[in-house]
Design a protein around this motif. Structure first.
Motif, PDB file in Angstrom:
ATOM      1  N   GLU A  82      45.426  36.978  48.589  1.00 48.58           N
ATOM      2  CA  GLU A  82      45.020  38.032  49.514  1.00 48.58           C
ATOM      3  C   GLU A  82      46.004  39.195  49.429  1.00 48.58           C
ATOM      4  OE1 GLU A  82      44.679  36.505  53.424  1.00 48.58           O
ATOM      5  OE2 GLU A  82      42.974  35.195  52.962  1.00 48.58           O
ATOM      6  N   LYS A 115      33.285  42.556  47.853  1.00 49.76           N
ATOM      7  CA  LYS A 115      33.826  41.213  48.045  1.00 49.76           C
ATOM      8  C   LYS A 115      35.102  41.176  48.886  1.00 49.76           C
ATOM      9  CE  LYS A 115      31.982  38.943  43.916  1.00 49.76           C
ATOM     10  NZ  LYS A 115      32.328  38.097  42.741  1.00 49.76           N
ATOM     11  N   HIS A 116      35.854  42.267  48.882  1.00 46.57           N
ATOM     12  CA  HIS A 116      37.134  42.303  49.600  1.00 46.57           C
ATOM     13  C   HIS A 116      37.231  43.593  50.417  1.00 46.57           C
ATOM     14  CE1 HIS A 116      38.233  39.090  46.745  1.00 46.57           C
ATOM     15  NE2 HIS A 116      37.744  39.879  45.818  1.00 46.57           N
ATOM     16  N   THR A 145      34.591  47.918  38.938  1.00 50.00           N
ATOM     17  CA  THR A 145      35.662  47.152  39.589  1.00 50.00           C
ATOM     18  C   THR A 145      35.842  47.581  41.037  1.00 50.00           C
ATOM     19  OG1 THR A 145      36.826  46.871  37.481  1.00 50.00           O
ATOM     20  CG2 THR A 145      38.106  46.543  39.492  1.00 50.00           C
ATOM     21  N   LEU A 192      40.480  41.314  38.979  1.00 51.22           N
ATOM     22  CA  LEU A 192      39.435  40.590  39.699  1.00 51.22           C
ATOM     23  C   LEU A 192      39.764  39.106  39.815  1.00 51.22           C
ATOM     24  CD1 LEU A 192      36.248  42.320  38.230  1.00 51.22           C
ATOM     25  CD2 LEU A 192      37.387  42.755  40.420  1.00 51.22           C
ATOM     26  N   ASP A 193      40.399  38.542  38.799  1.00 46.15           N
ATOM     27  CA  ASP A 193      40.781  37.127  38.842  1.00 46.15           C
ATOM     28  C   ASP A 193      41.781  36.849  39.959  1.00 46.15           C
ATOM     29  OD1 ASP A 193      39.144  36.459  36.757  1.00 46.15           O
ATOM     30  OD2 ASP A 193      40.720  36.512  35.228  1.00 46.15           O
ATOM     31  N   LEU A 242      42.329  38.538  42.622  1.00 45.68           N
ATOM     32  CA  LEU A 242      41.756  38.773  43.949  1.00 45.68           C
ATOM     33  C   LEU A 242      41.016  37.543  44.462  1.00 45.68           C
ATOM     34  CD1 LEU A 242      40.406  42.447  43.772  1.00 45.68           C
ATOM     35  CD2 LEU A 242      42.497  41.602  44.854  1.00 45.68           C
ATOM     36  N   ASN A 243      40.570  36.695  43.542  1.00 49.31           N
ATOM     37  CA  ASN A 243      39.895  35.465  43.947  1.00 49.31           C
ATOM     38  C   ASN A 243      40.885  34.362  44.321  1.00 49.31           C
ATOM     39  OD1 ASN A 243      37.257  36.431  43.532  1.00 49.31           O
ATOM     40  ND2 ASN A 243      37.369  35.999  41.333  1.00 49.31           N
ATOM     41  N   LYS A 244      42.175  34.594  44.058  1.00 46.51           N
ATOM     42  CA  LYS A 244      43.193  33.571  44.299  1.00 46.51           C
ATOM     43  C   LYS A 244      44.165  33.962  45.414  1.00 46.51           C
ATOM     44  CE  LYS A 244      43.079  32.458  39.367  1.00 46.51           C
ATOM     45  NZ  LYS A 244      43.849  32.513  38.093  1.00 46.51           N
TER      46      LYS A 244
END
Length: 214
Positions: free
Chosen positions: A48, A73-74, A66, A41-42, A44-46
């Protein structure tokens, strides 16, 4: 466009082997790796990604939560489950939970190549065996519910809980003060409802849907 893949598996040898095979099949692909749900998850926030190749048994989180976060979110990221679990038993259930494909860890290089091609071109992948199972279930009106555990009665849940804890039919009979034949009947019913054959498969169903037993 350069394809970006995230391999999420808690075994380094699996990540390395799969990464090497993917690079061999698609040399231009960019691959990142994580070993637990939190790191997944970390990252994926940084960054693509186009595709996540996801194991279902990793630390620091749980699969269902998850997967839901990824899909919310994605939504453009495709998720290919990469698991050693029984394909016939679990693939359809994972697809119903939101995954876009299922690939067994014993898949051949040819099967992996086909799965990647389908995921990138069509956005989904299931084997011919799983397709046959889905057709069979549809024809027989036996498509698993979103959460099959919800169909269990209170008594069947009690029996399931004690089976998962390792109790024998005799122990369960004594514990619940019911005849051992009744325990056997309840066990047969709940196994049929959940489409499982063994206690380990029963445990996997409860783990899959994050059911906590007291």
């Amino acid at each position: 466009m350069t394809e970006k893949i995230l391999i999420a598996d808690d075994h380094g040898v699996v990540r390395l082997g799969l990464s090497l095979m993917i690079k061999k099949l698609r040399p231009s692909v960019i691959i990142d790796e994580v070993s637990n749900y939190r790191s997944l998850l970390d990252i994926l926030n940084k960054k693509e990604f186009d595709l996540i190749v996801l194991d279902i048994k990793m630390p620091d989180g749980n699969f269902q939560e998850t997967l839901e976060i990824i899909k919310i979110k994605h939504p453009n990221i495709k998720v290919l489950i990469f698991s050693a679990q029984d394909e016939q038993l679990f693939a359809v259930r994972y697809l119903k939970m939101g995954a876009d494909g299922f690939l067994h860890k014993l898949a051949t290089e040819e099967e992996i190549s086909k799965a990647l091609e389908k995921m990138f071109d069509k956005g989904s992948y299931i084997s011919n065996e799983v397709k046959d199972t889905m057709v069979f279930n549809s024809l027989n009106k036996h498509v698993p519910s979103q959460n099959p555990i919800e169909v269990l009665s209170n008594r069947e849940m009690e029996i399931a809980e004690k089976l998962i804890k390792g109790l024998s039919l005799k122990d369960i009979s004594n514990d619940l003060n019911i005849h051992i034949a009744s325990v056997s009947t309840y066990k047969t019913r709940l196994f049929k409802k959940l489409d499982v054959q063994t206690v380990p498969e029963l445990i996997e169903i409860f783990r899959l849907y994050d059911i906590s037993l007291s």
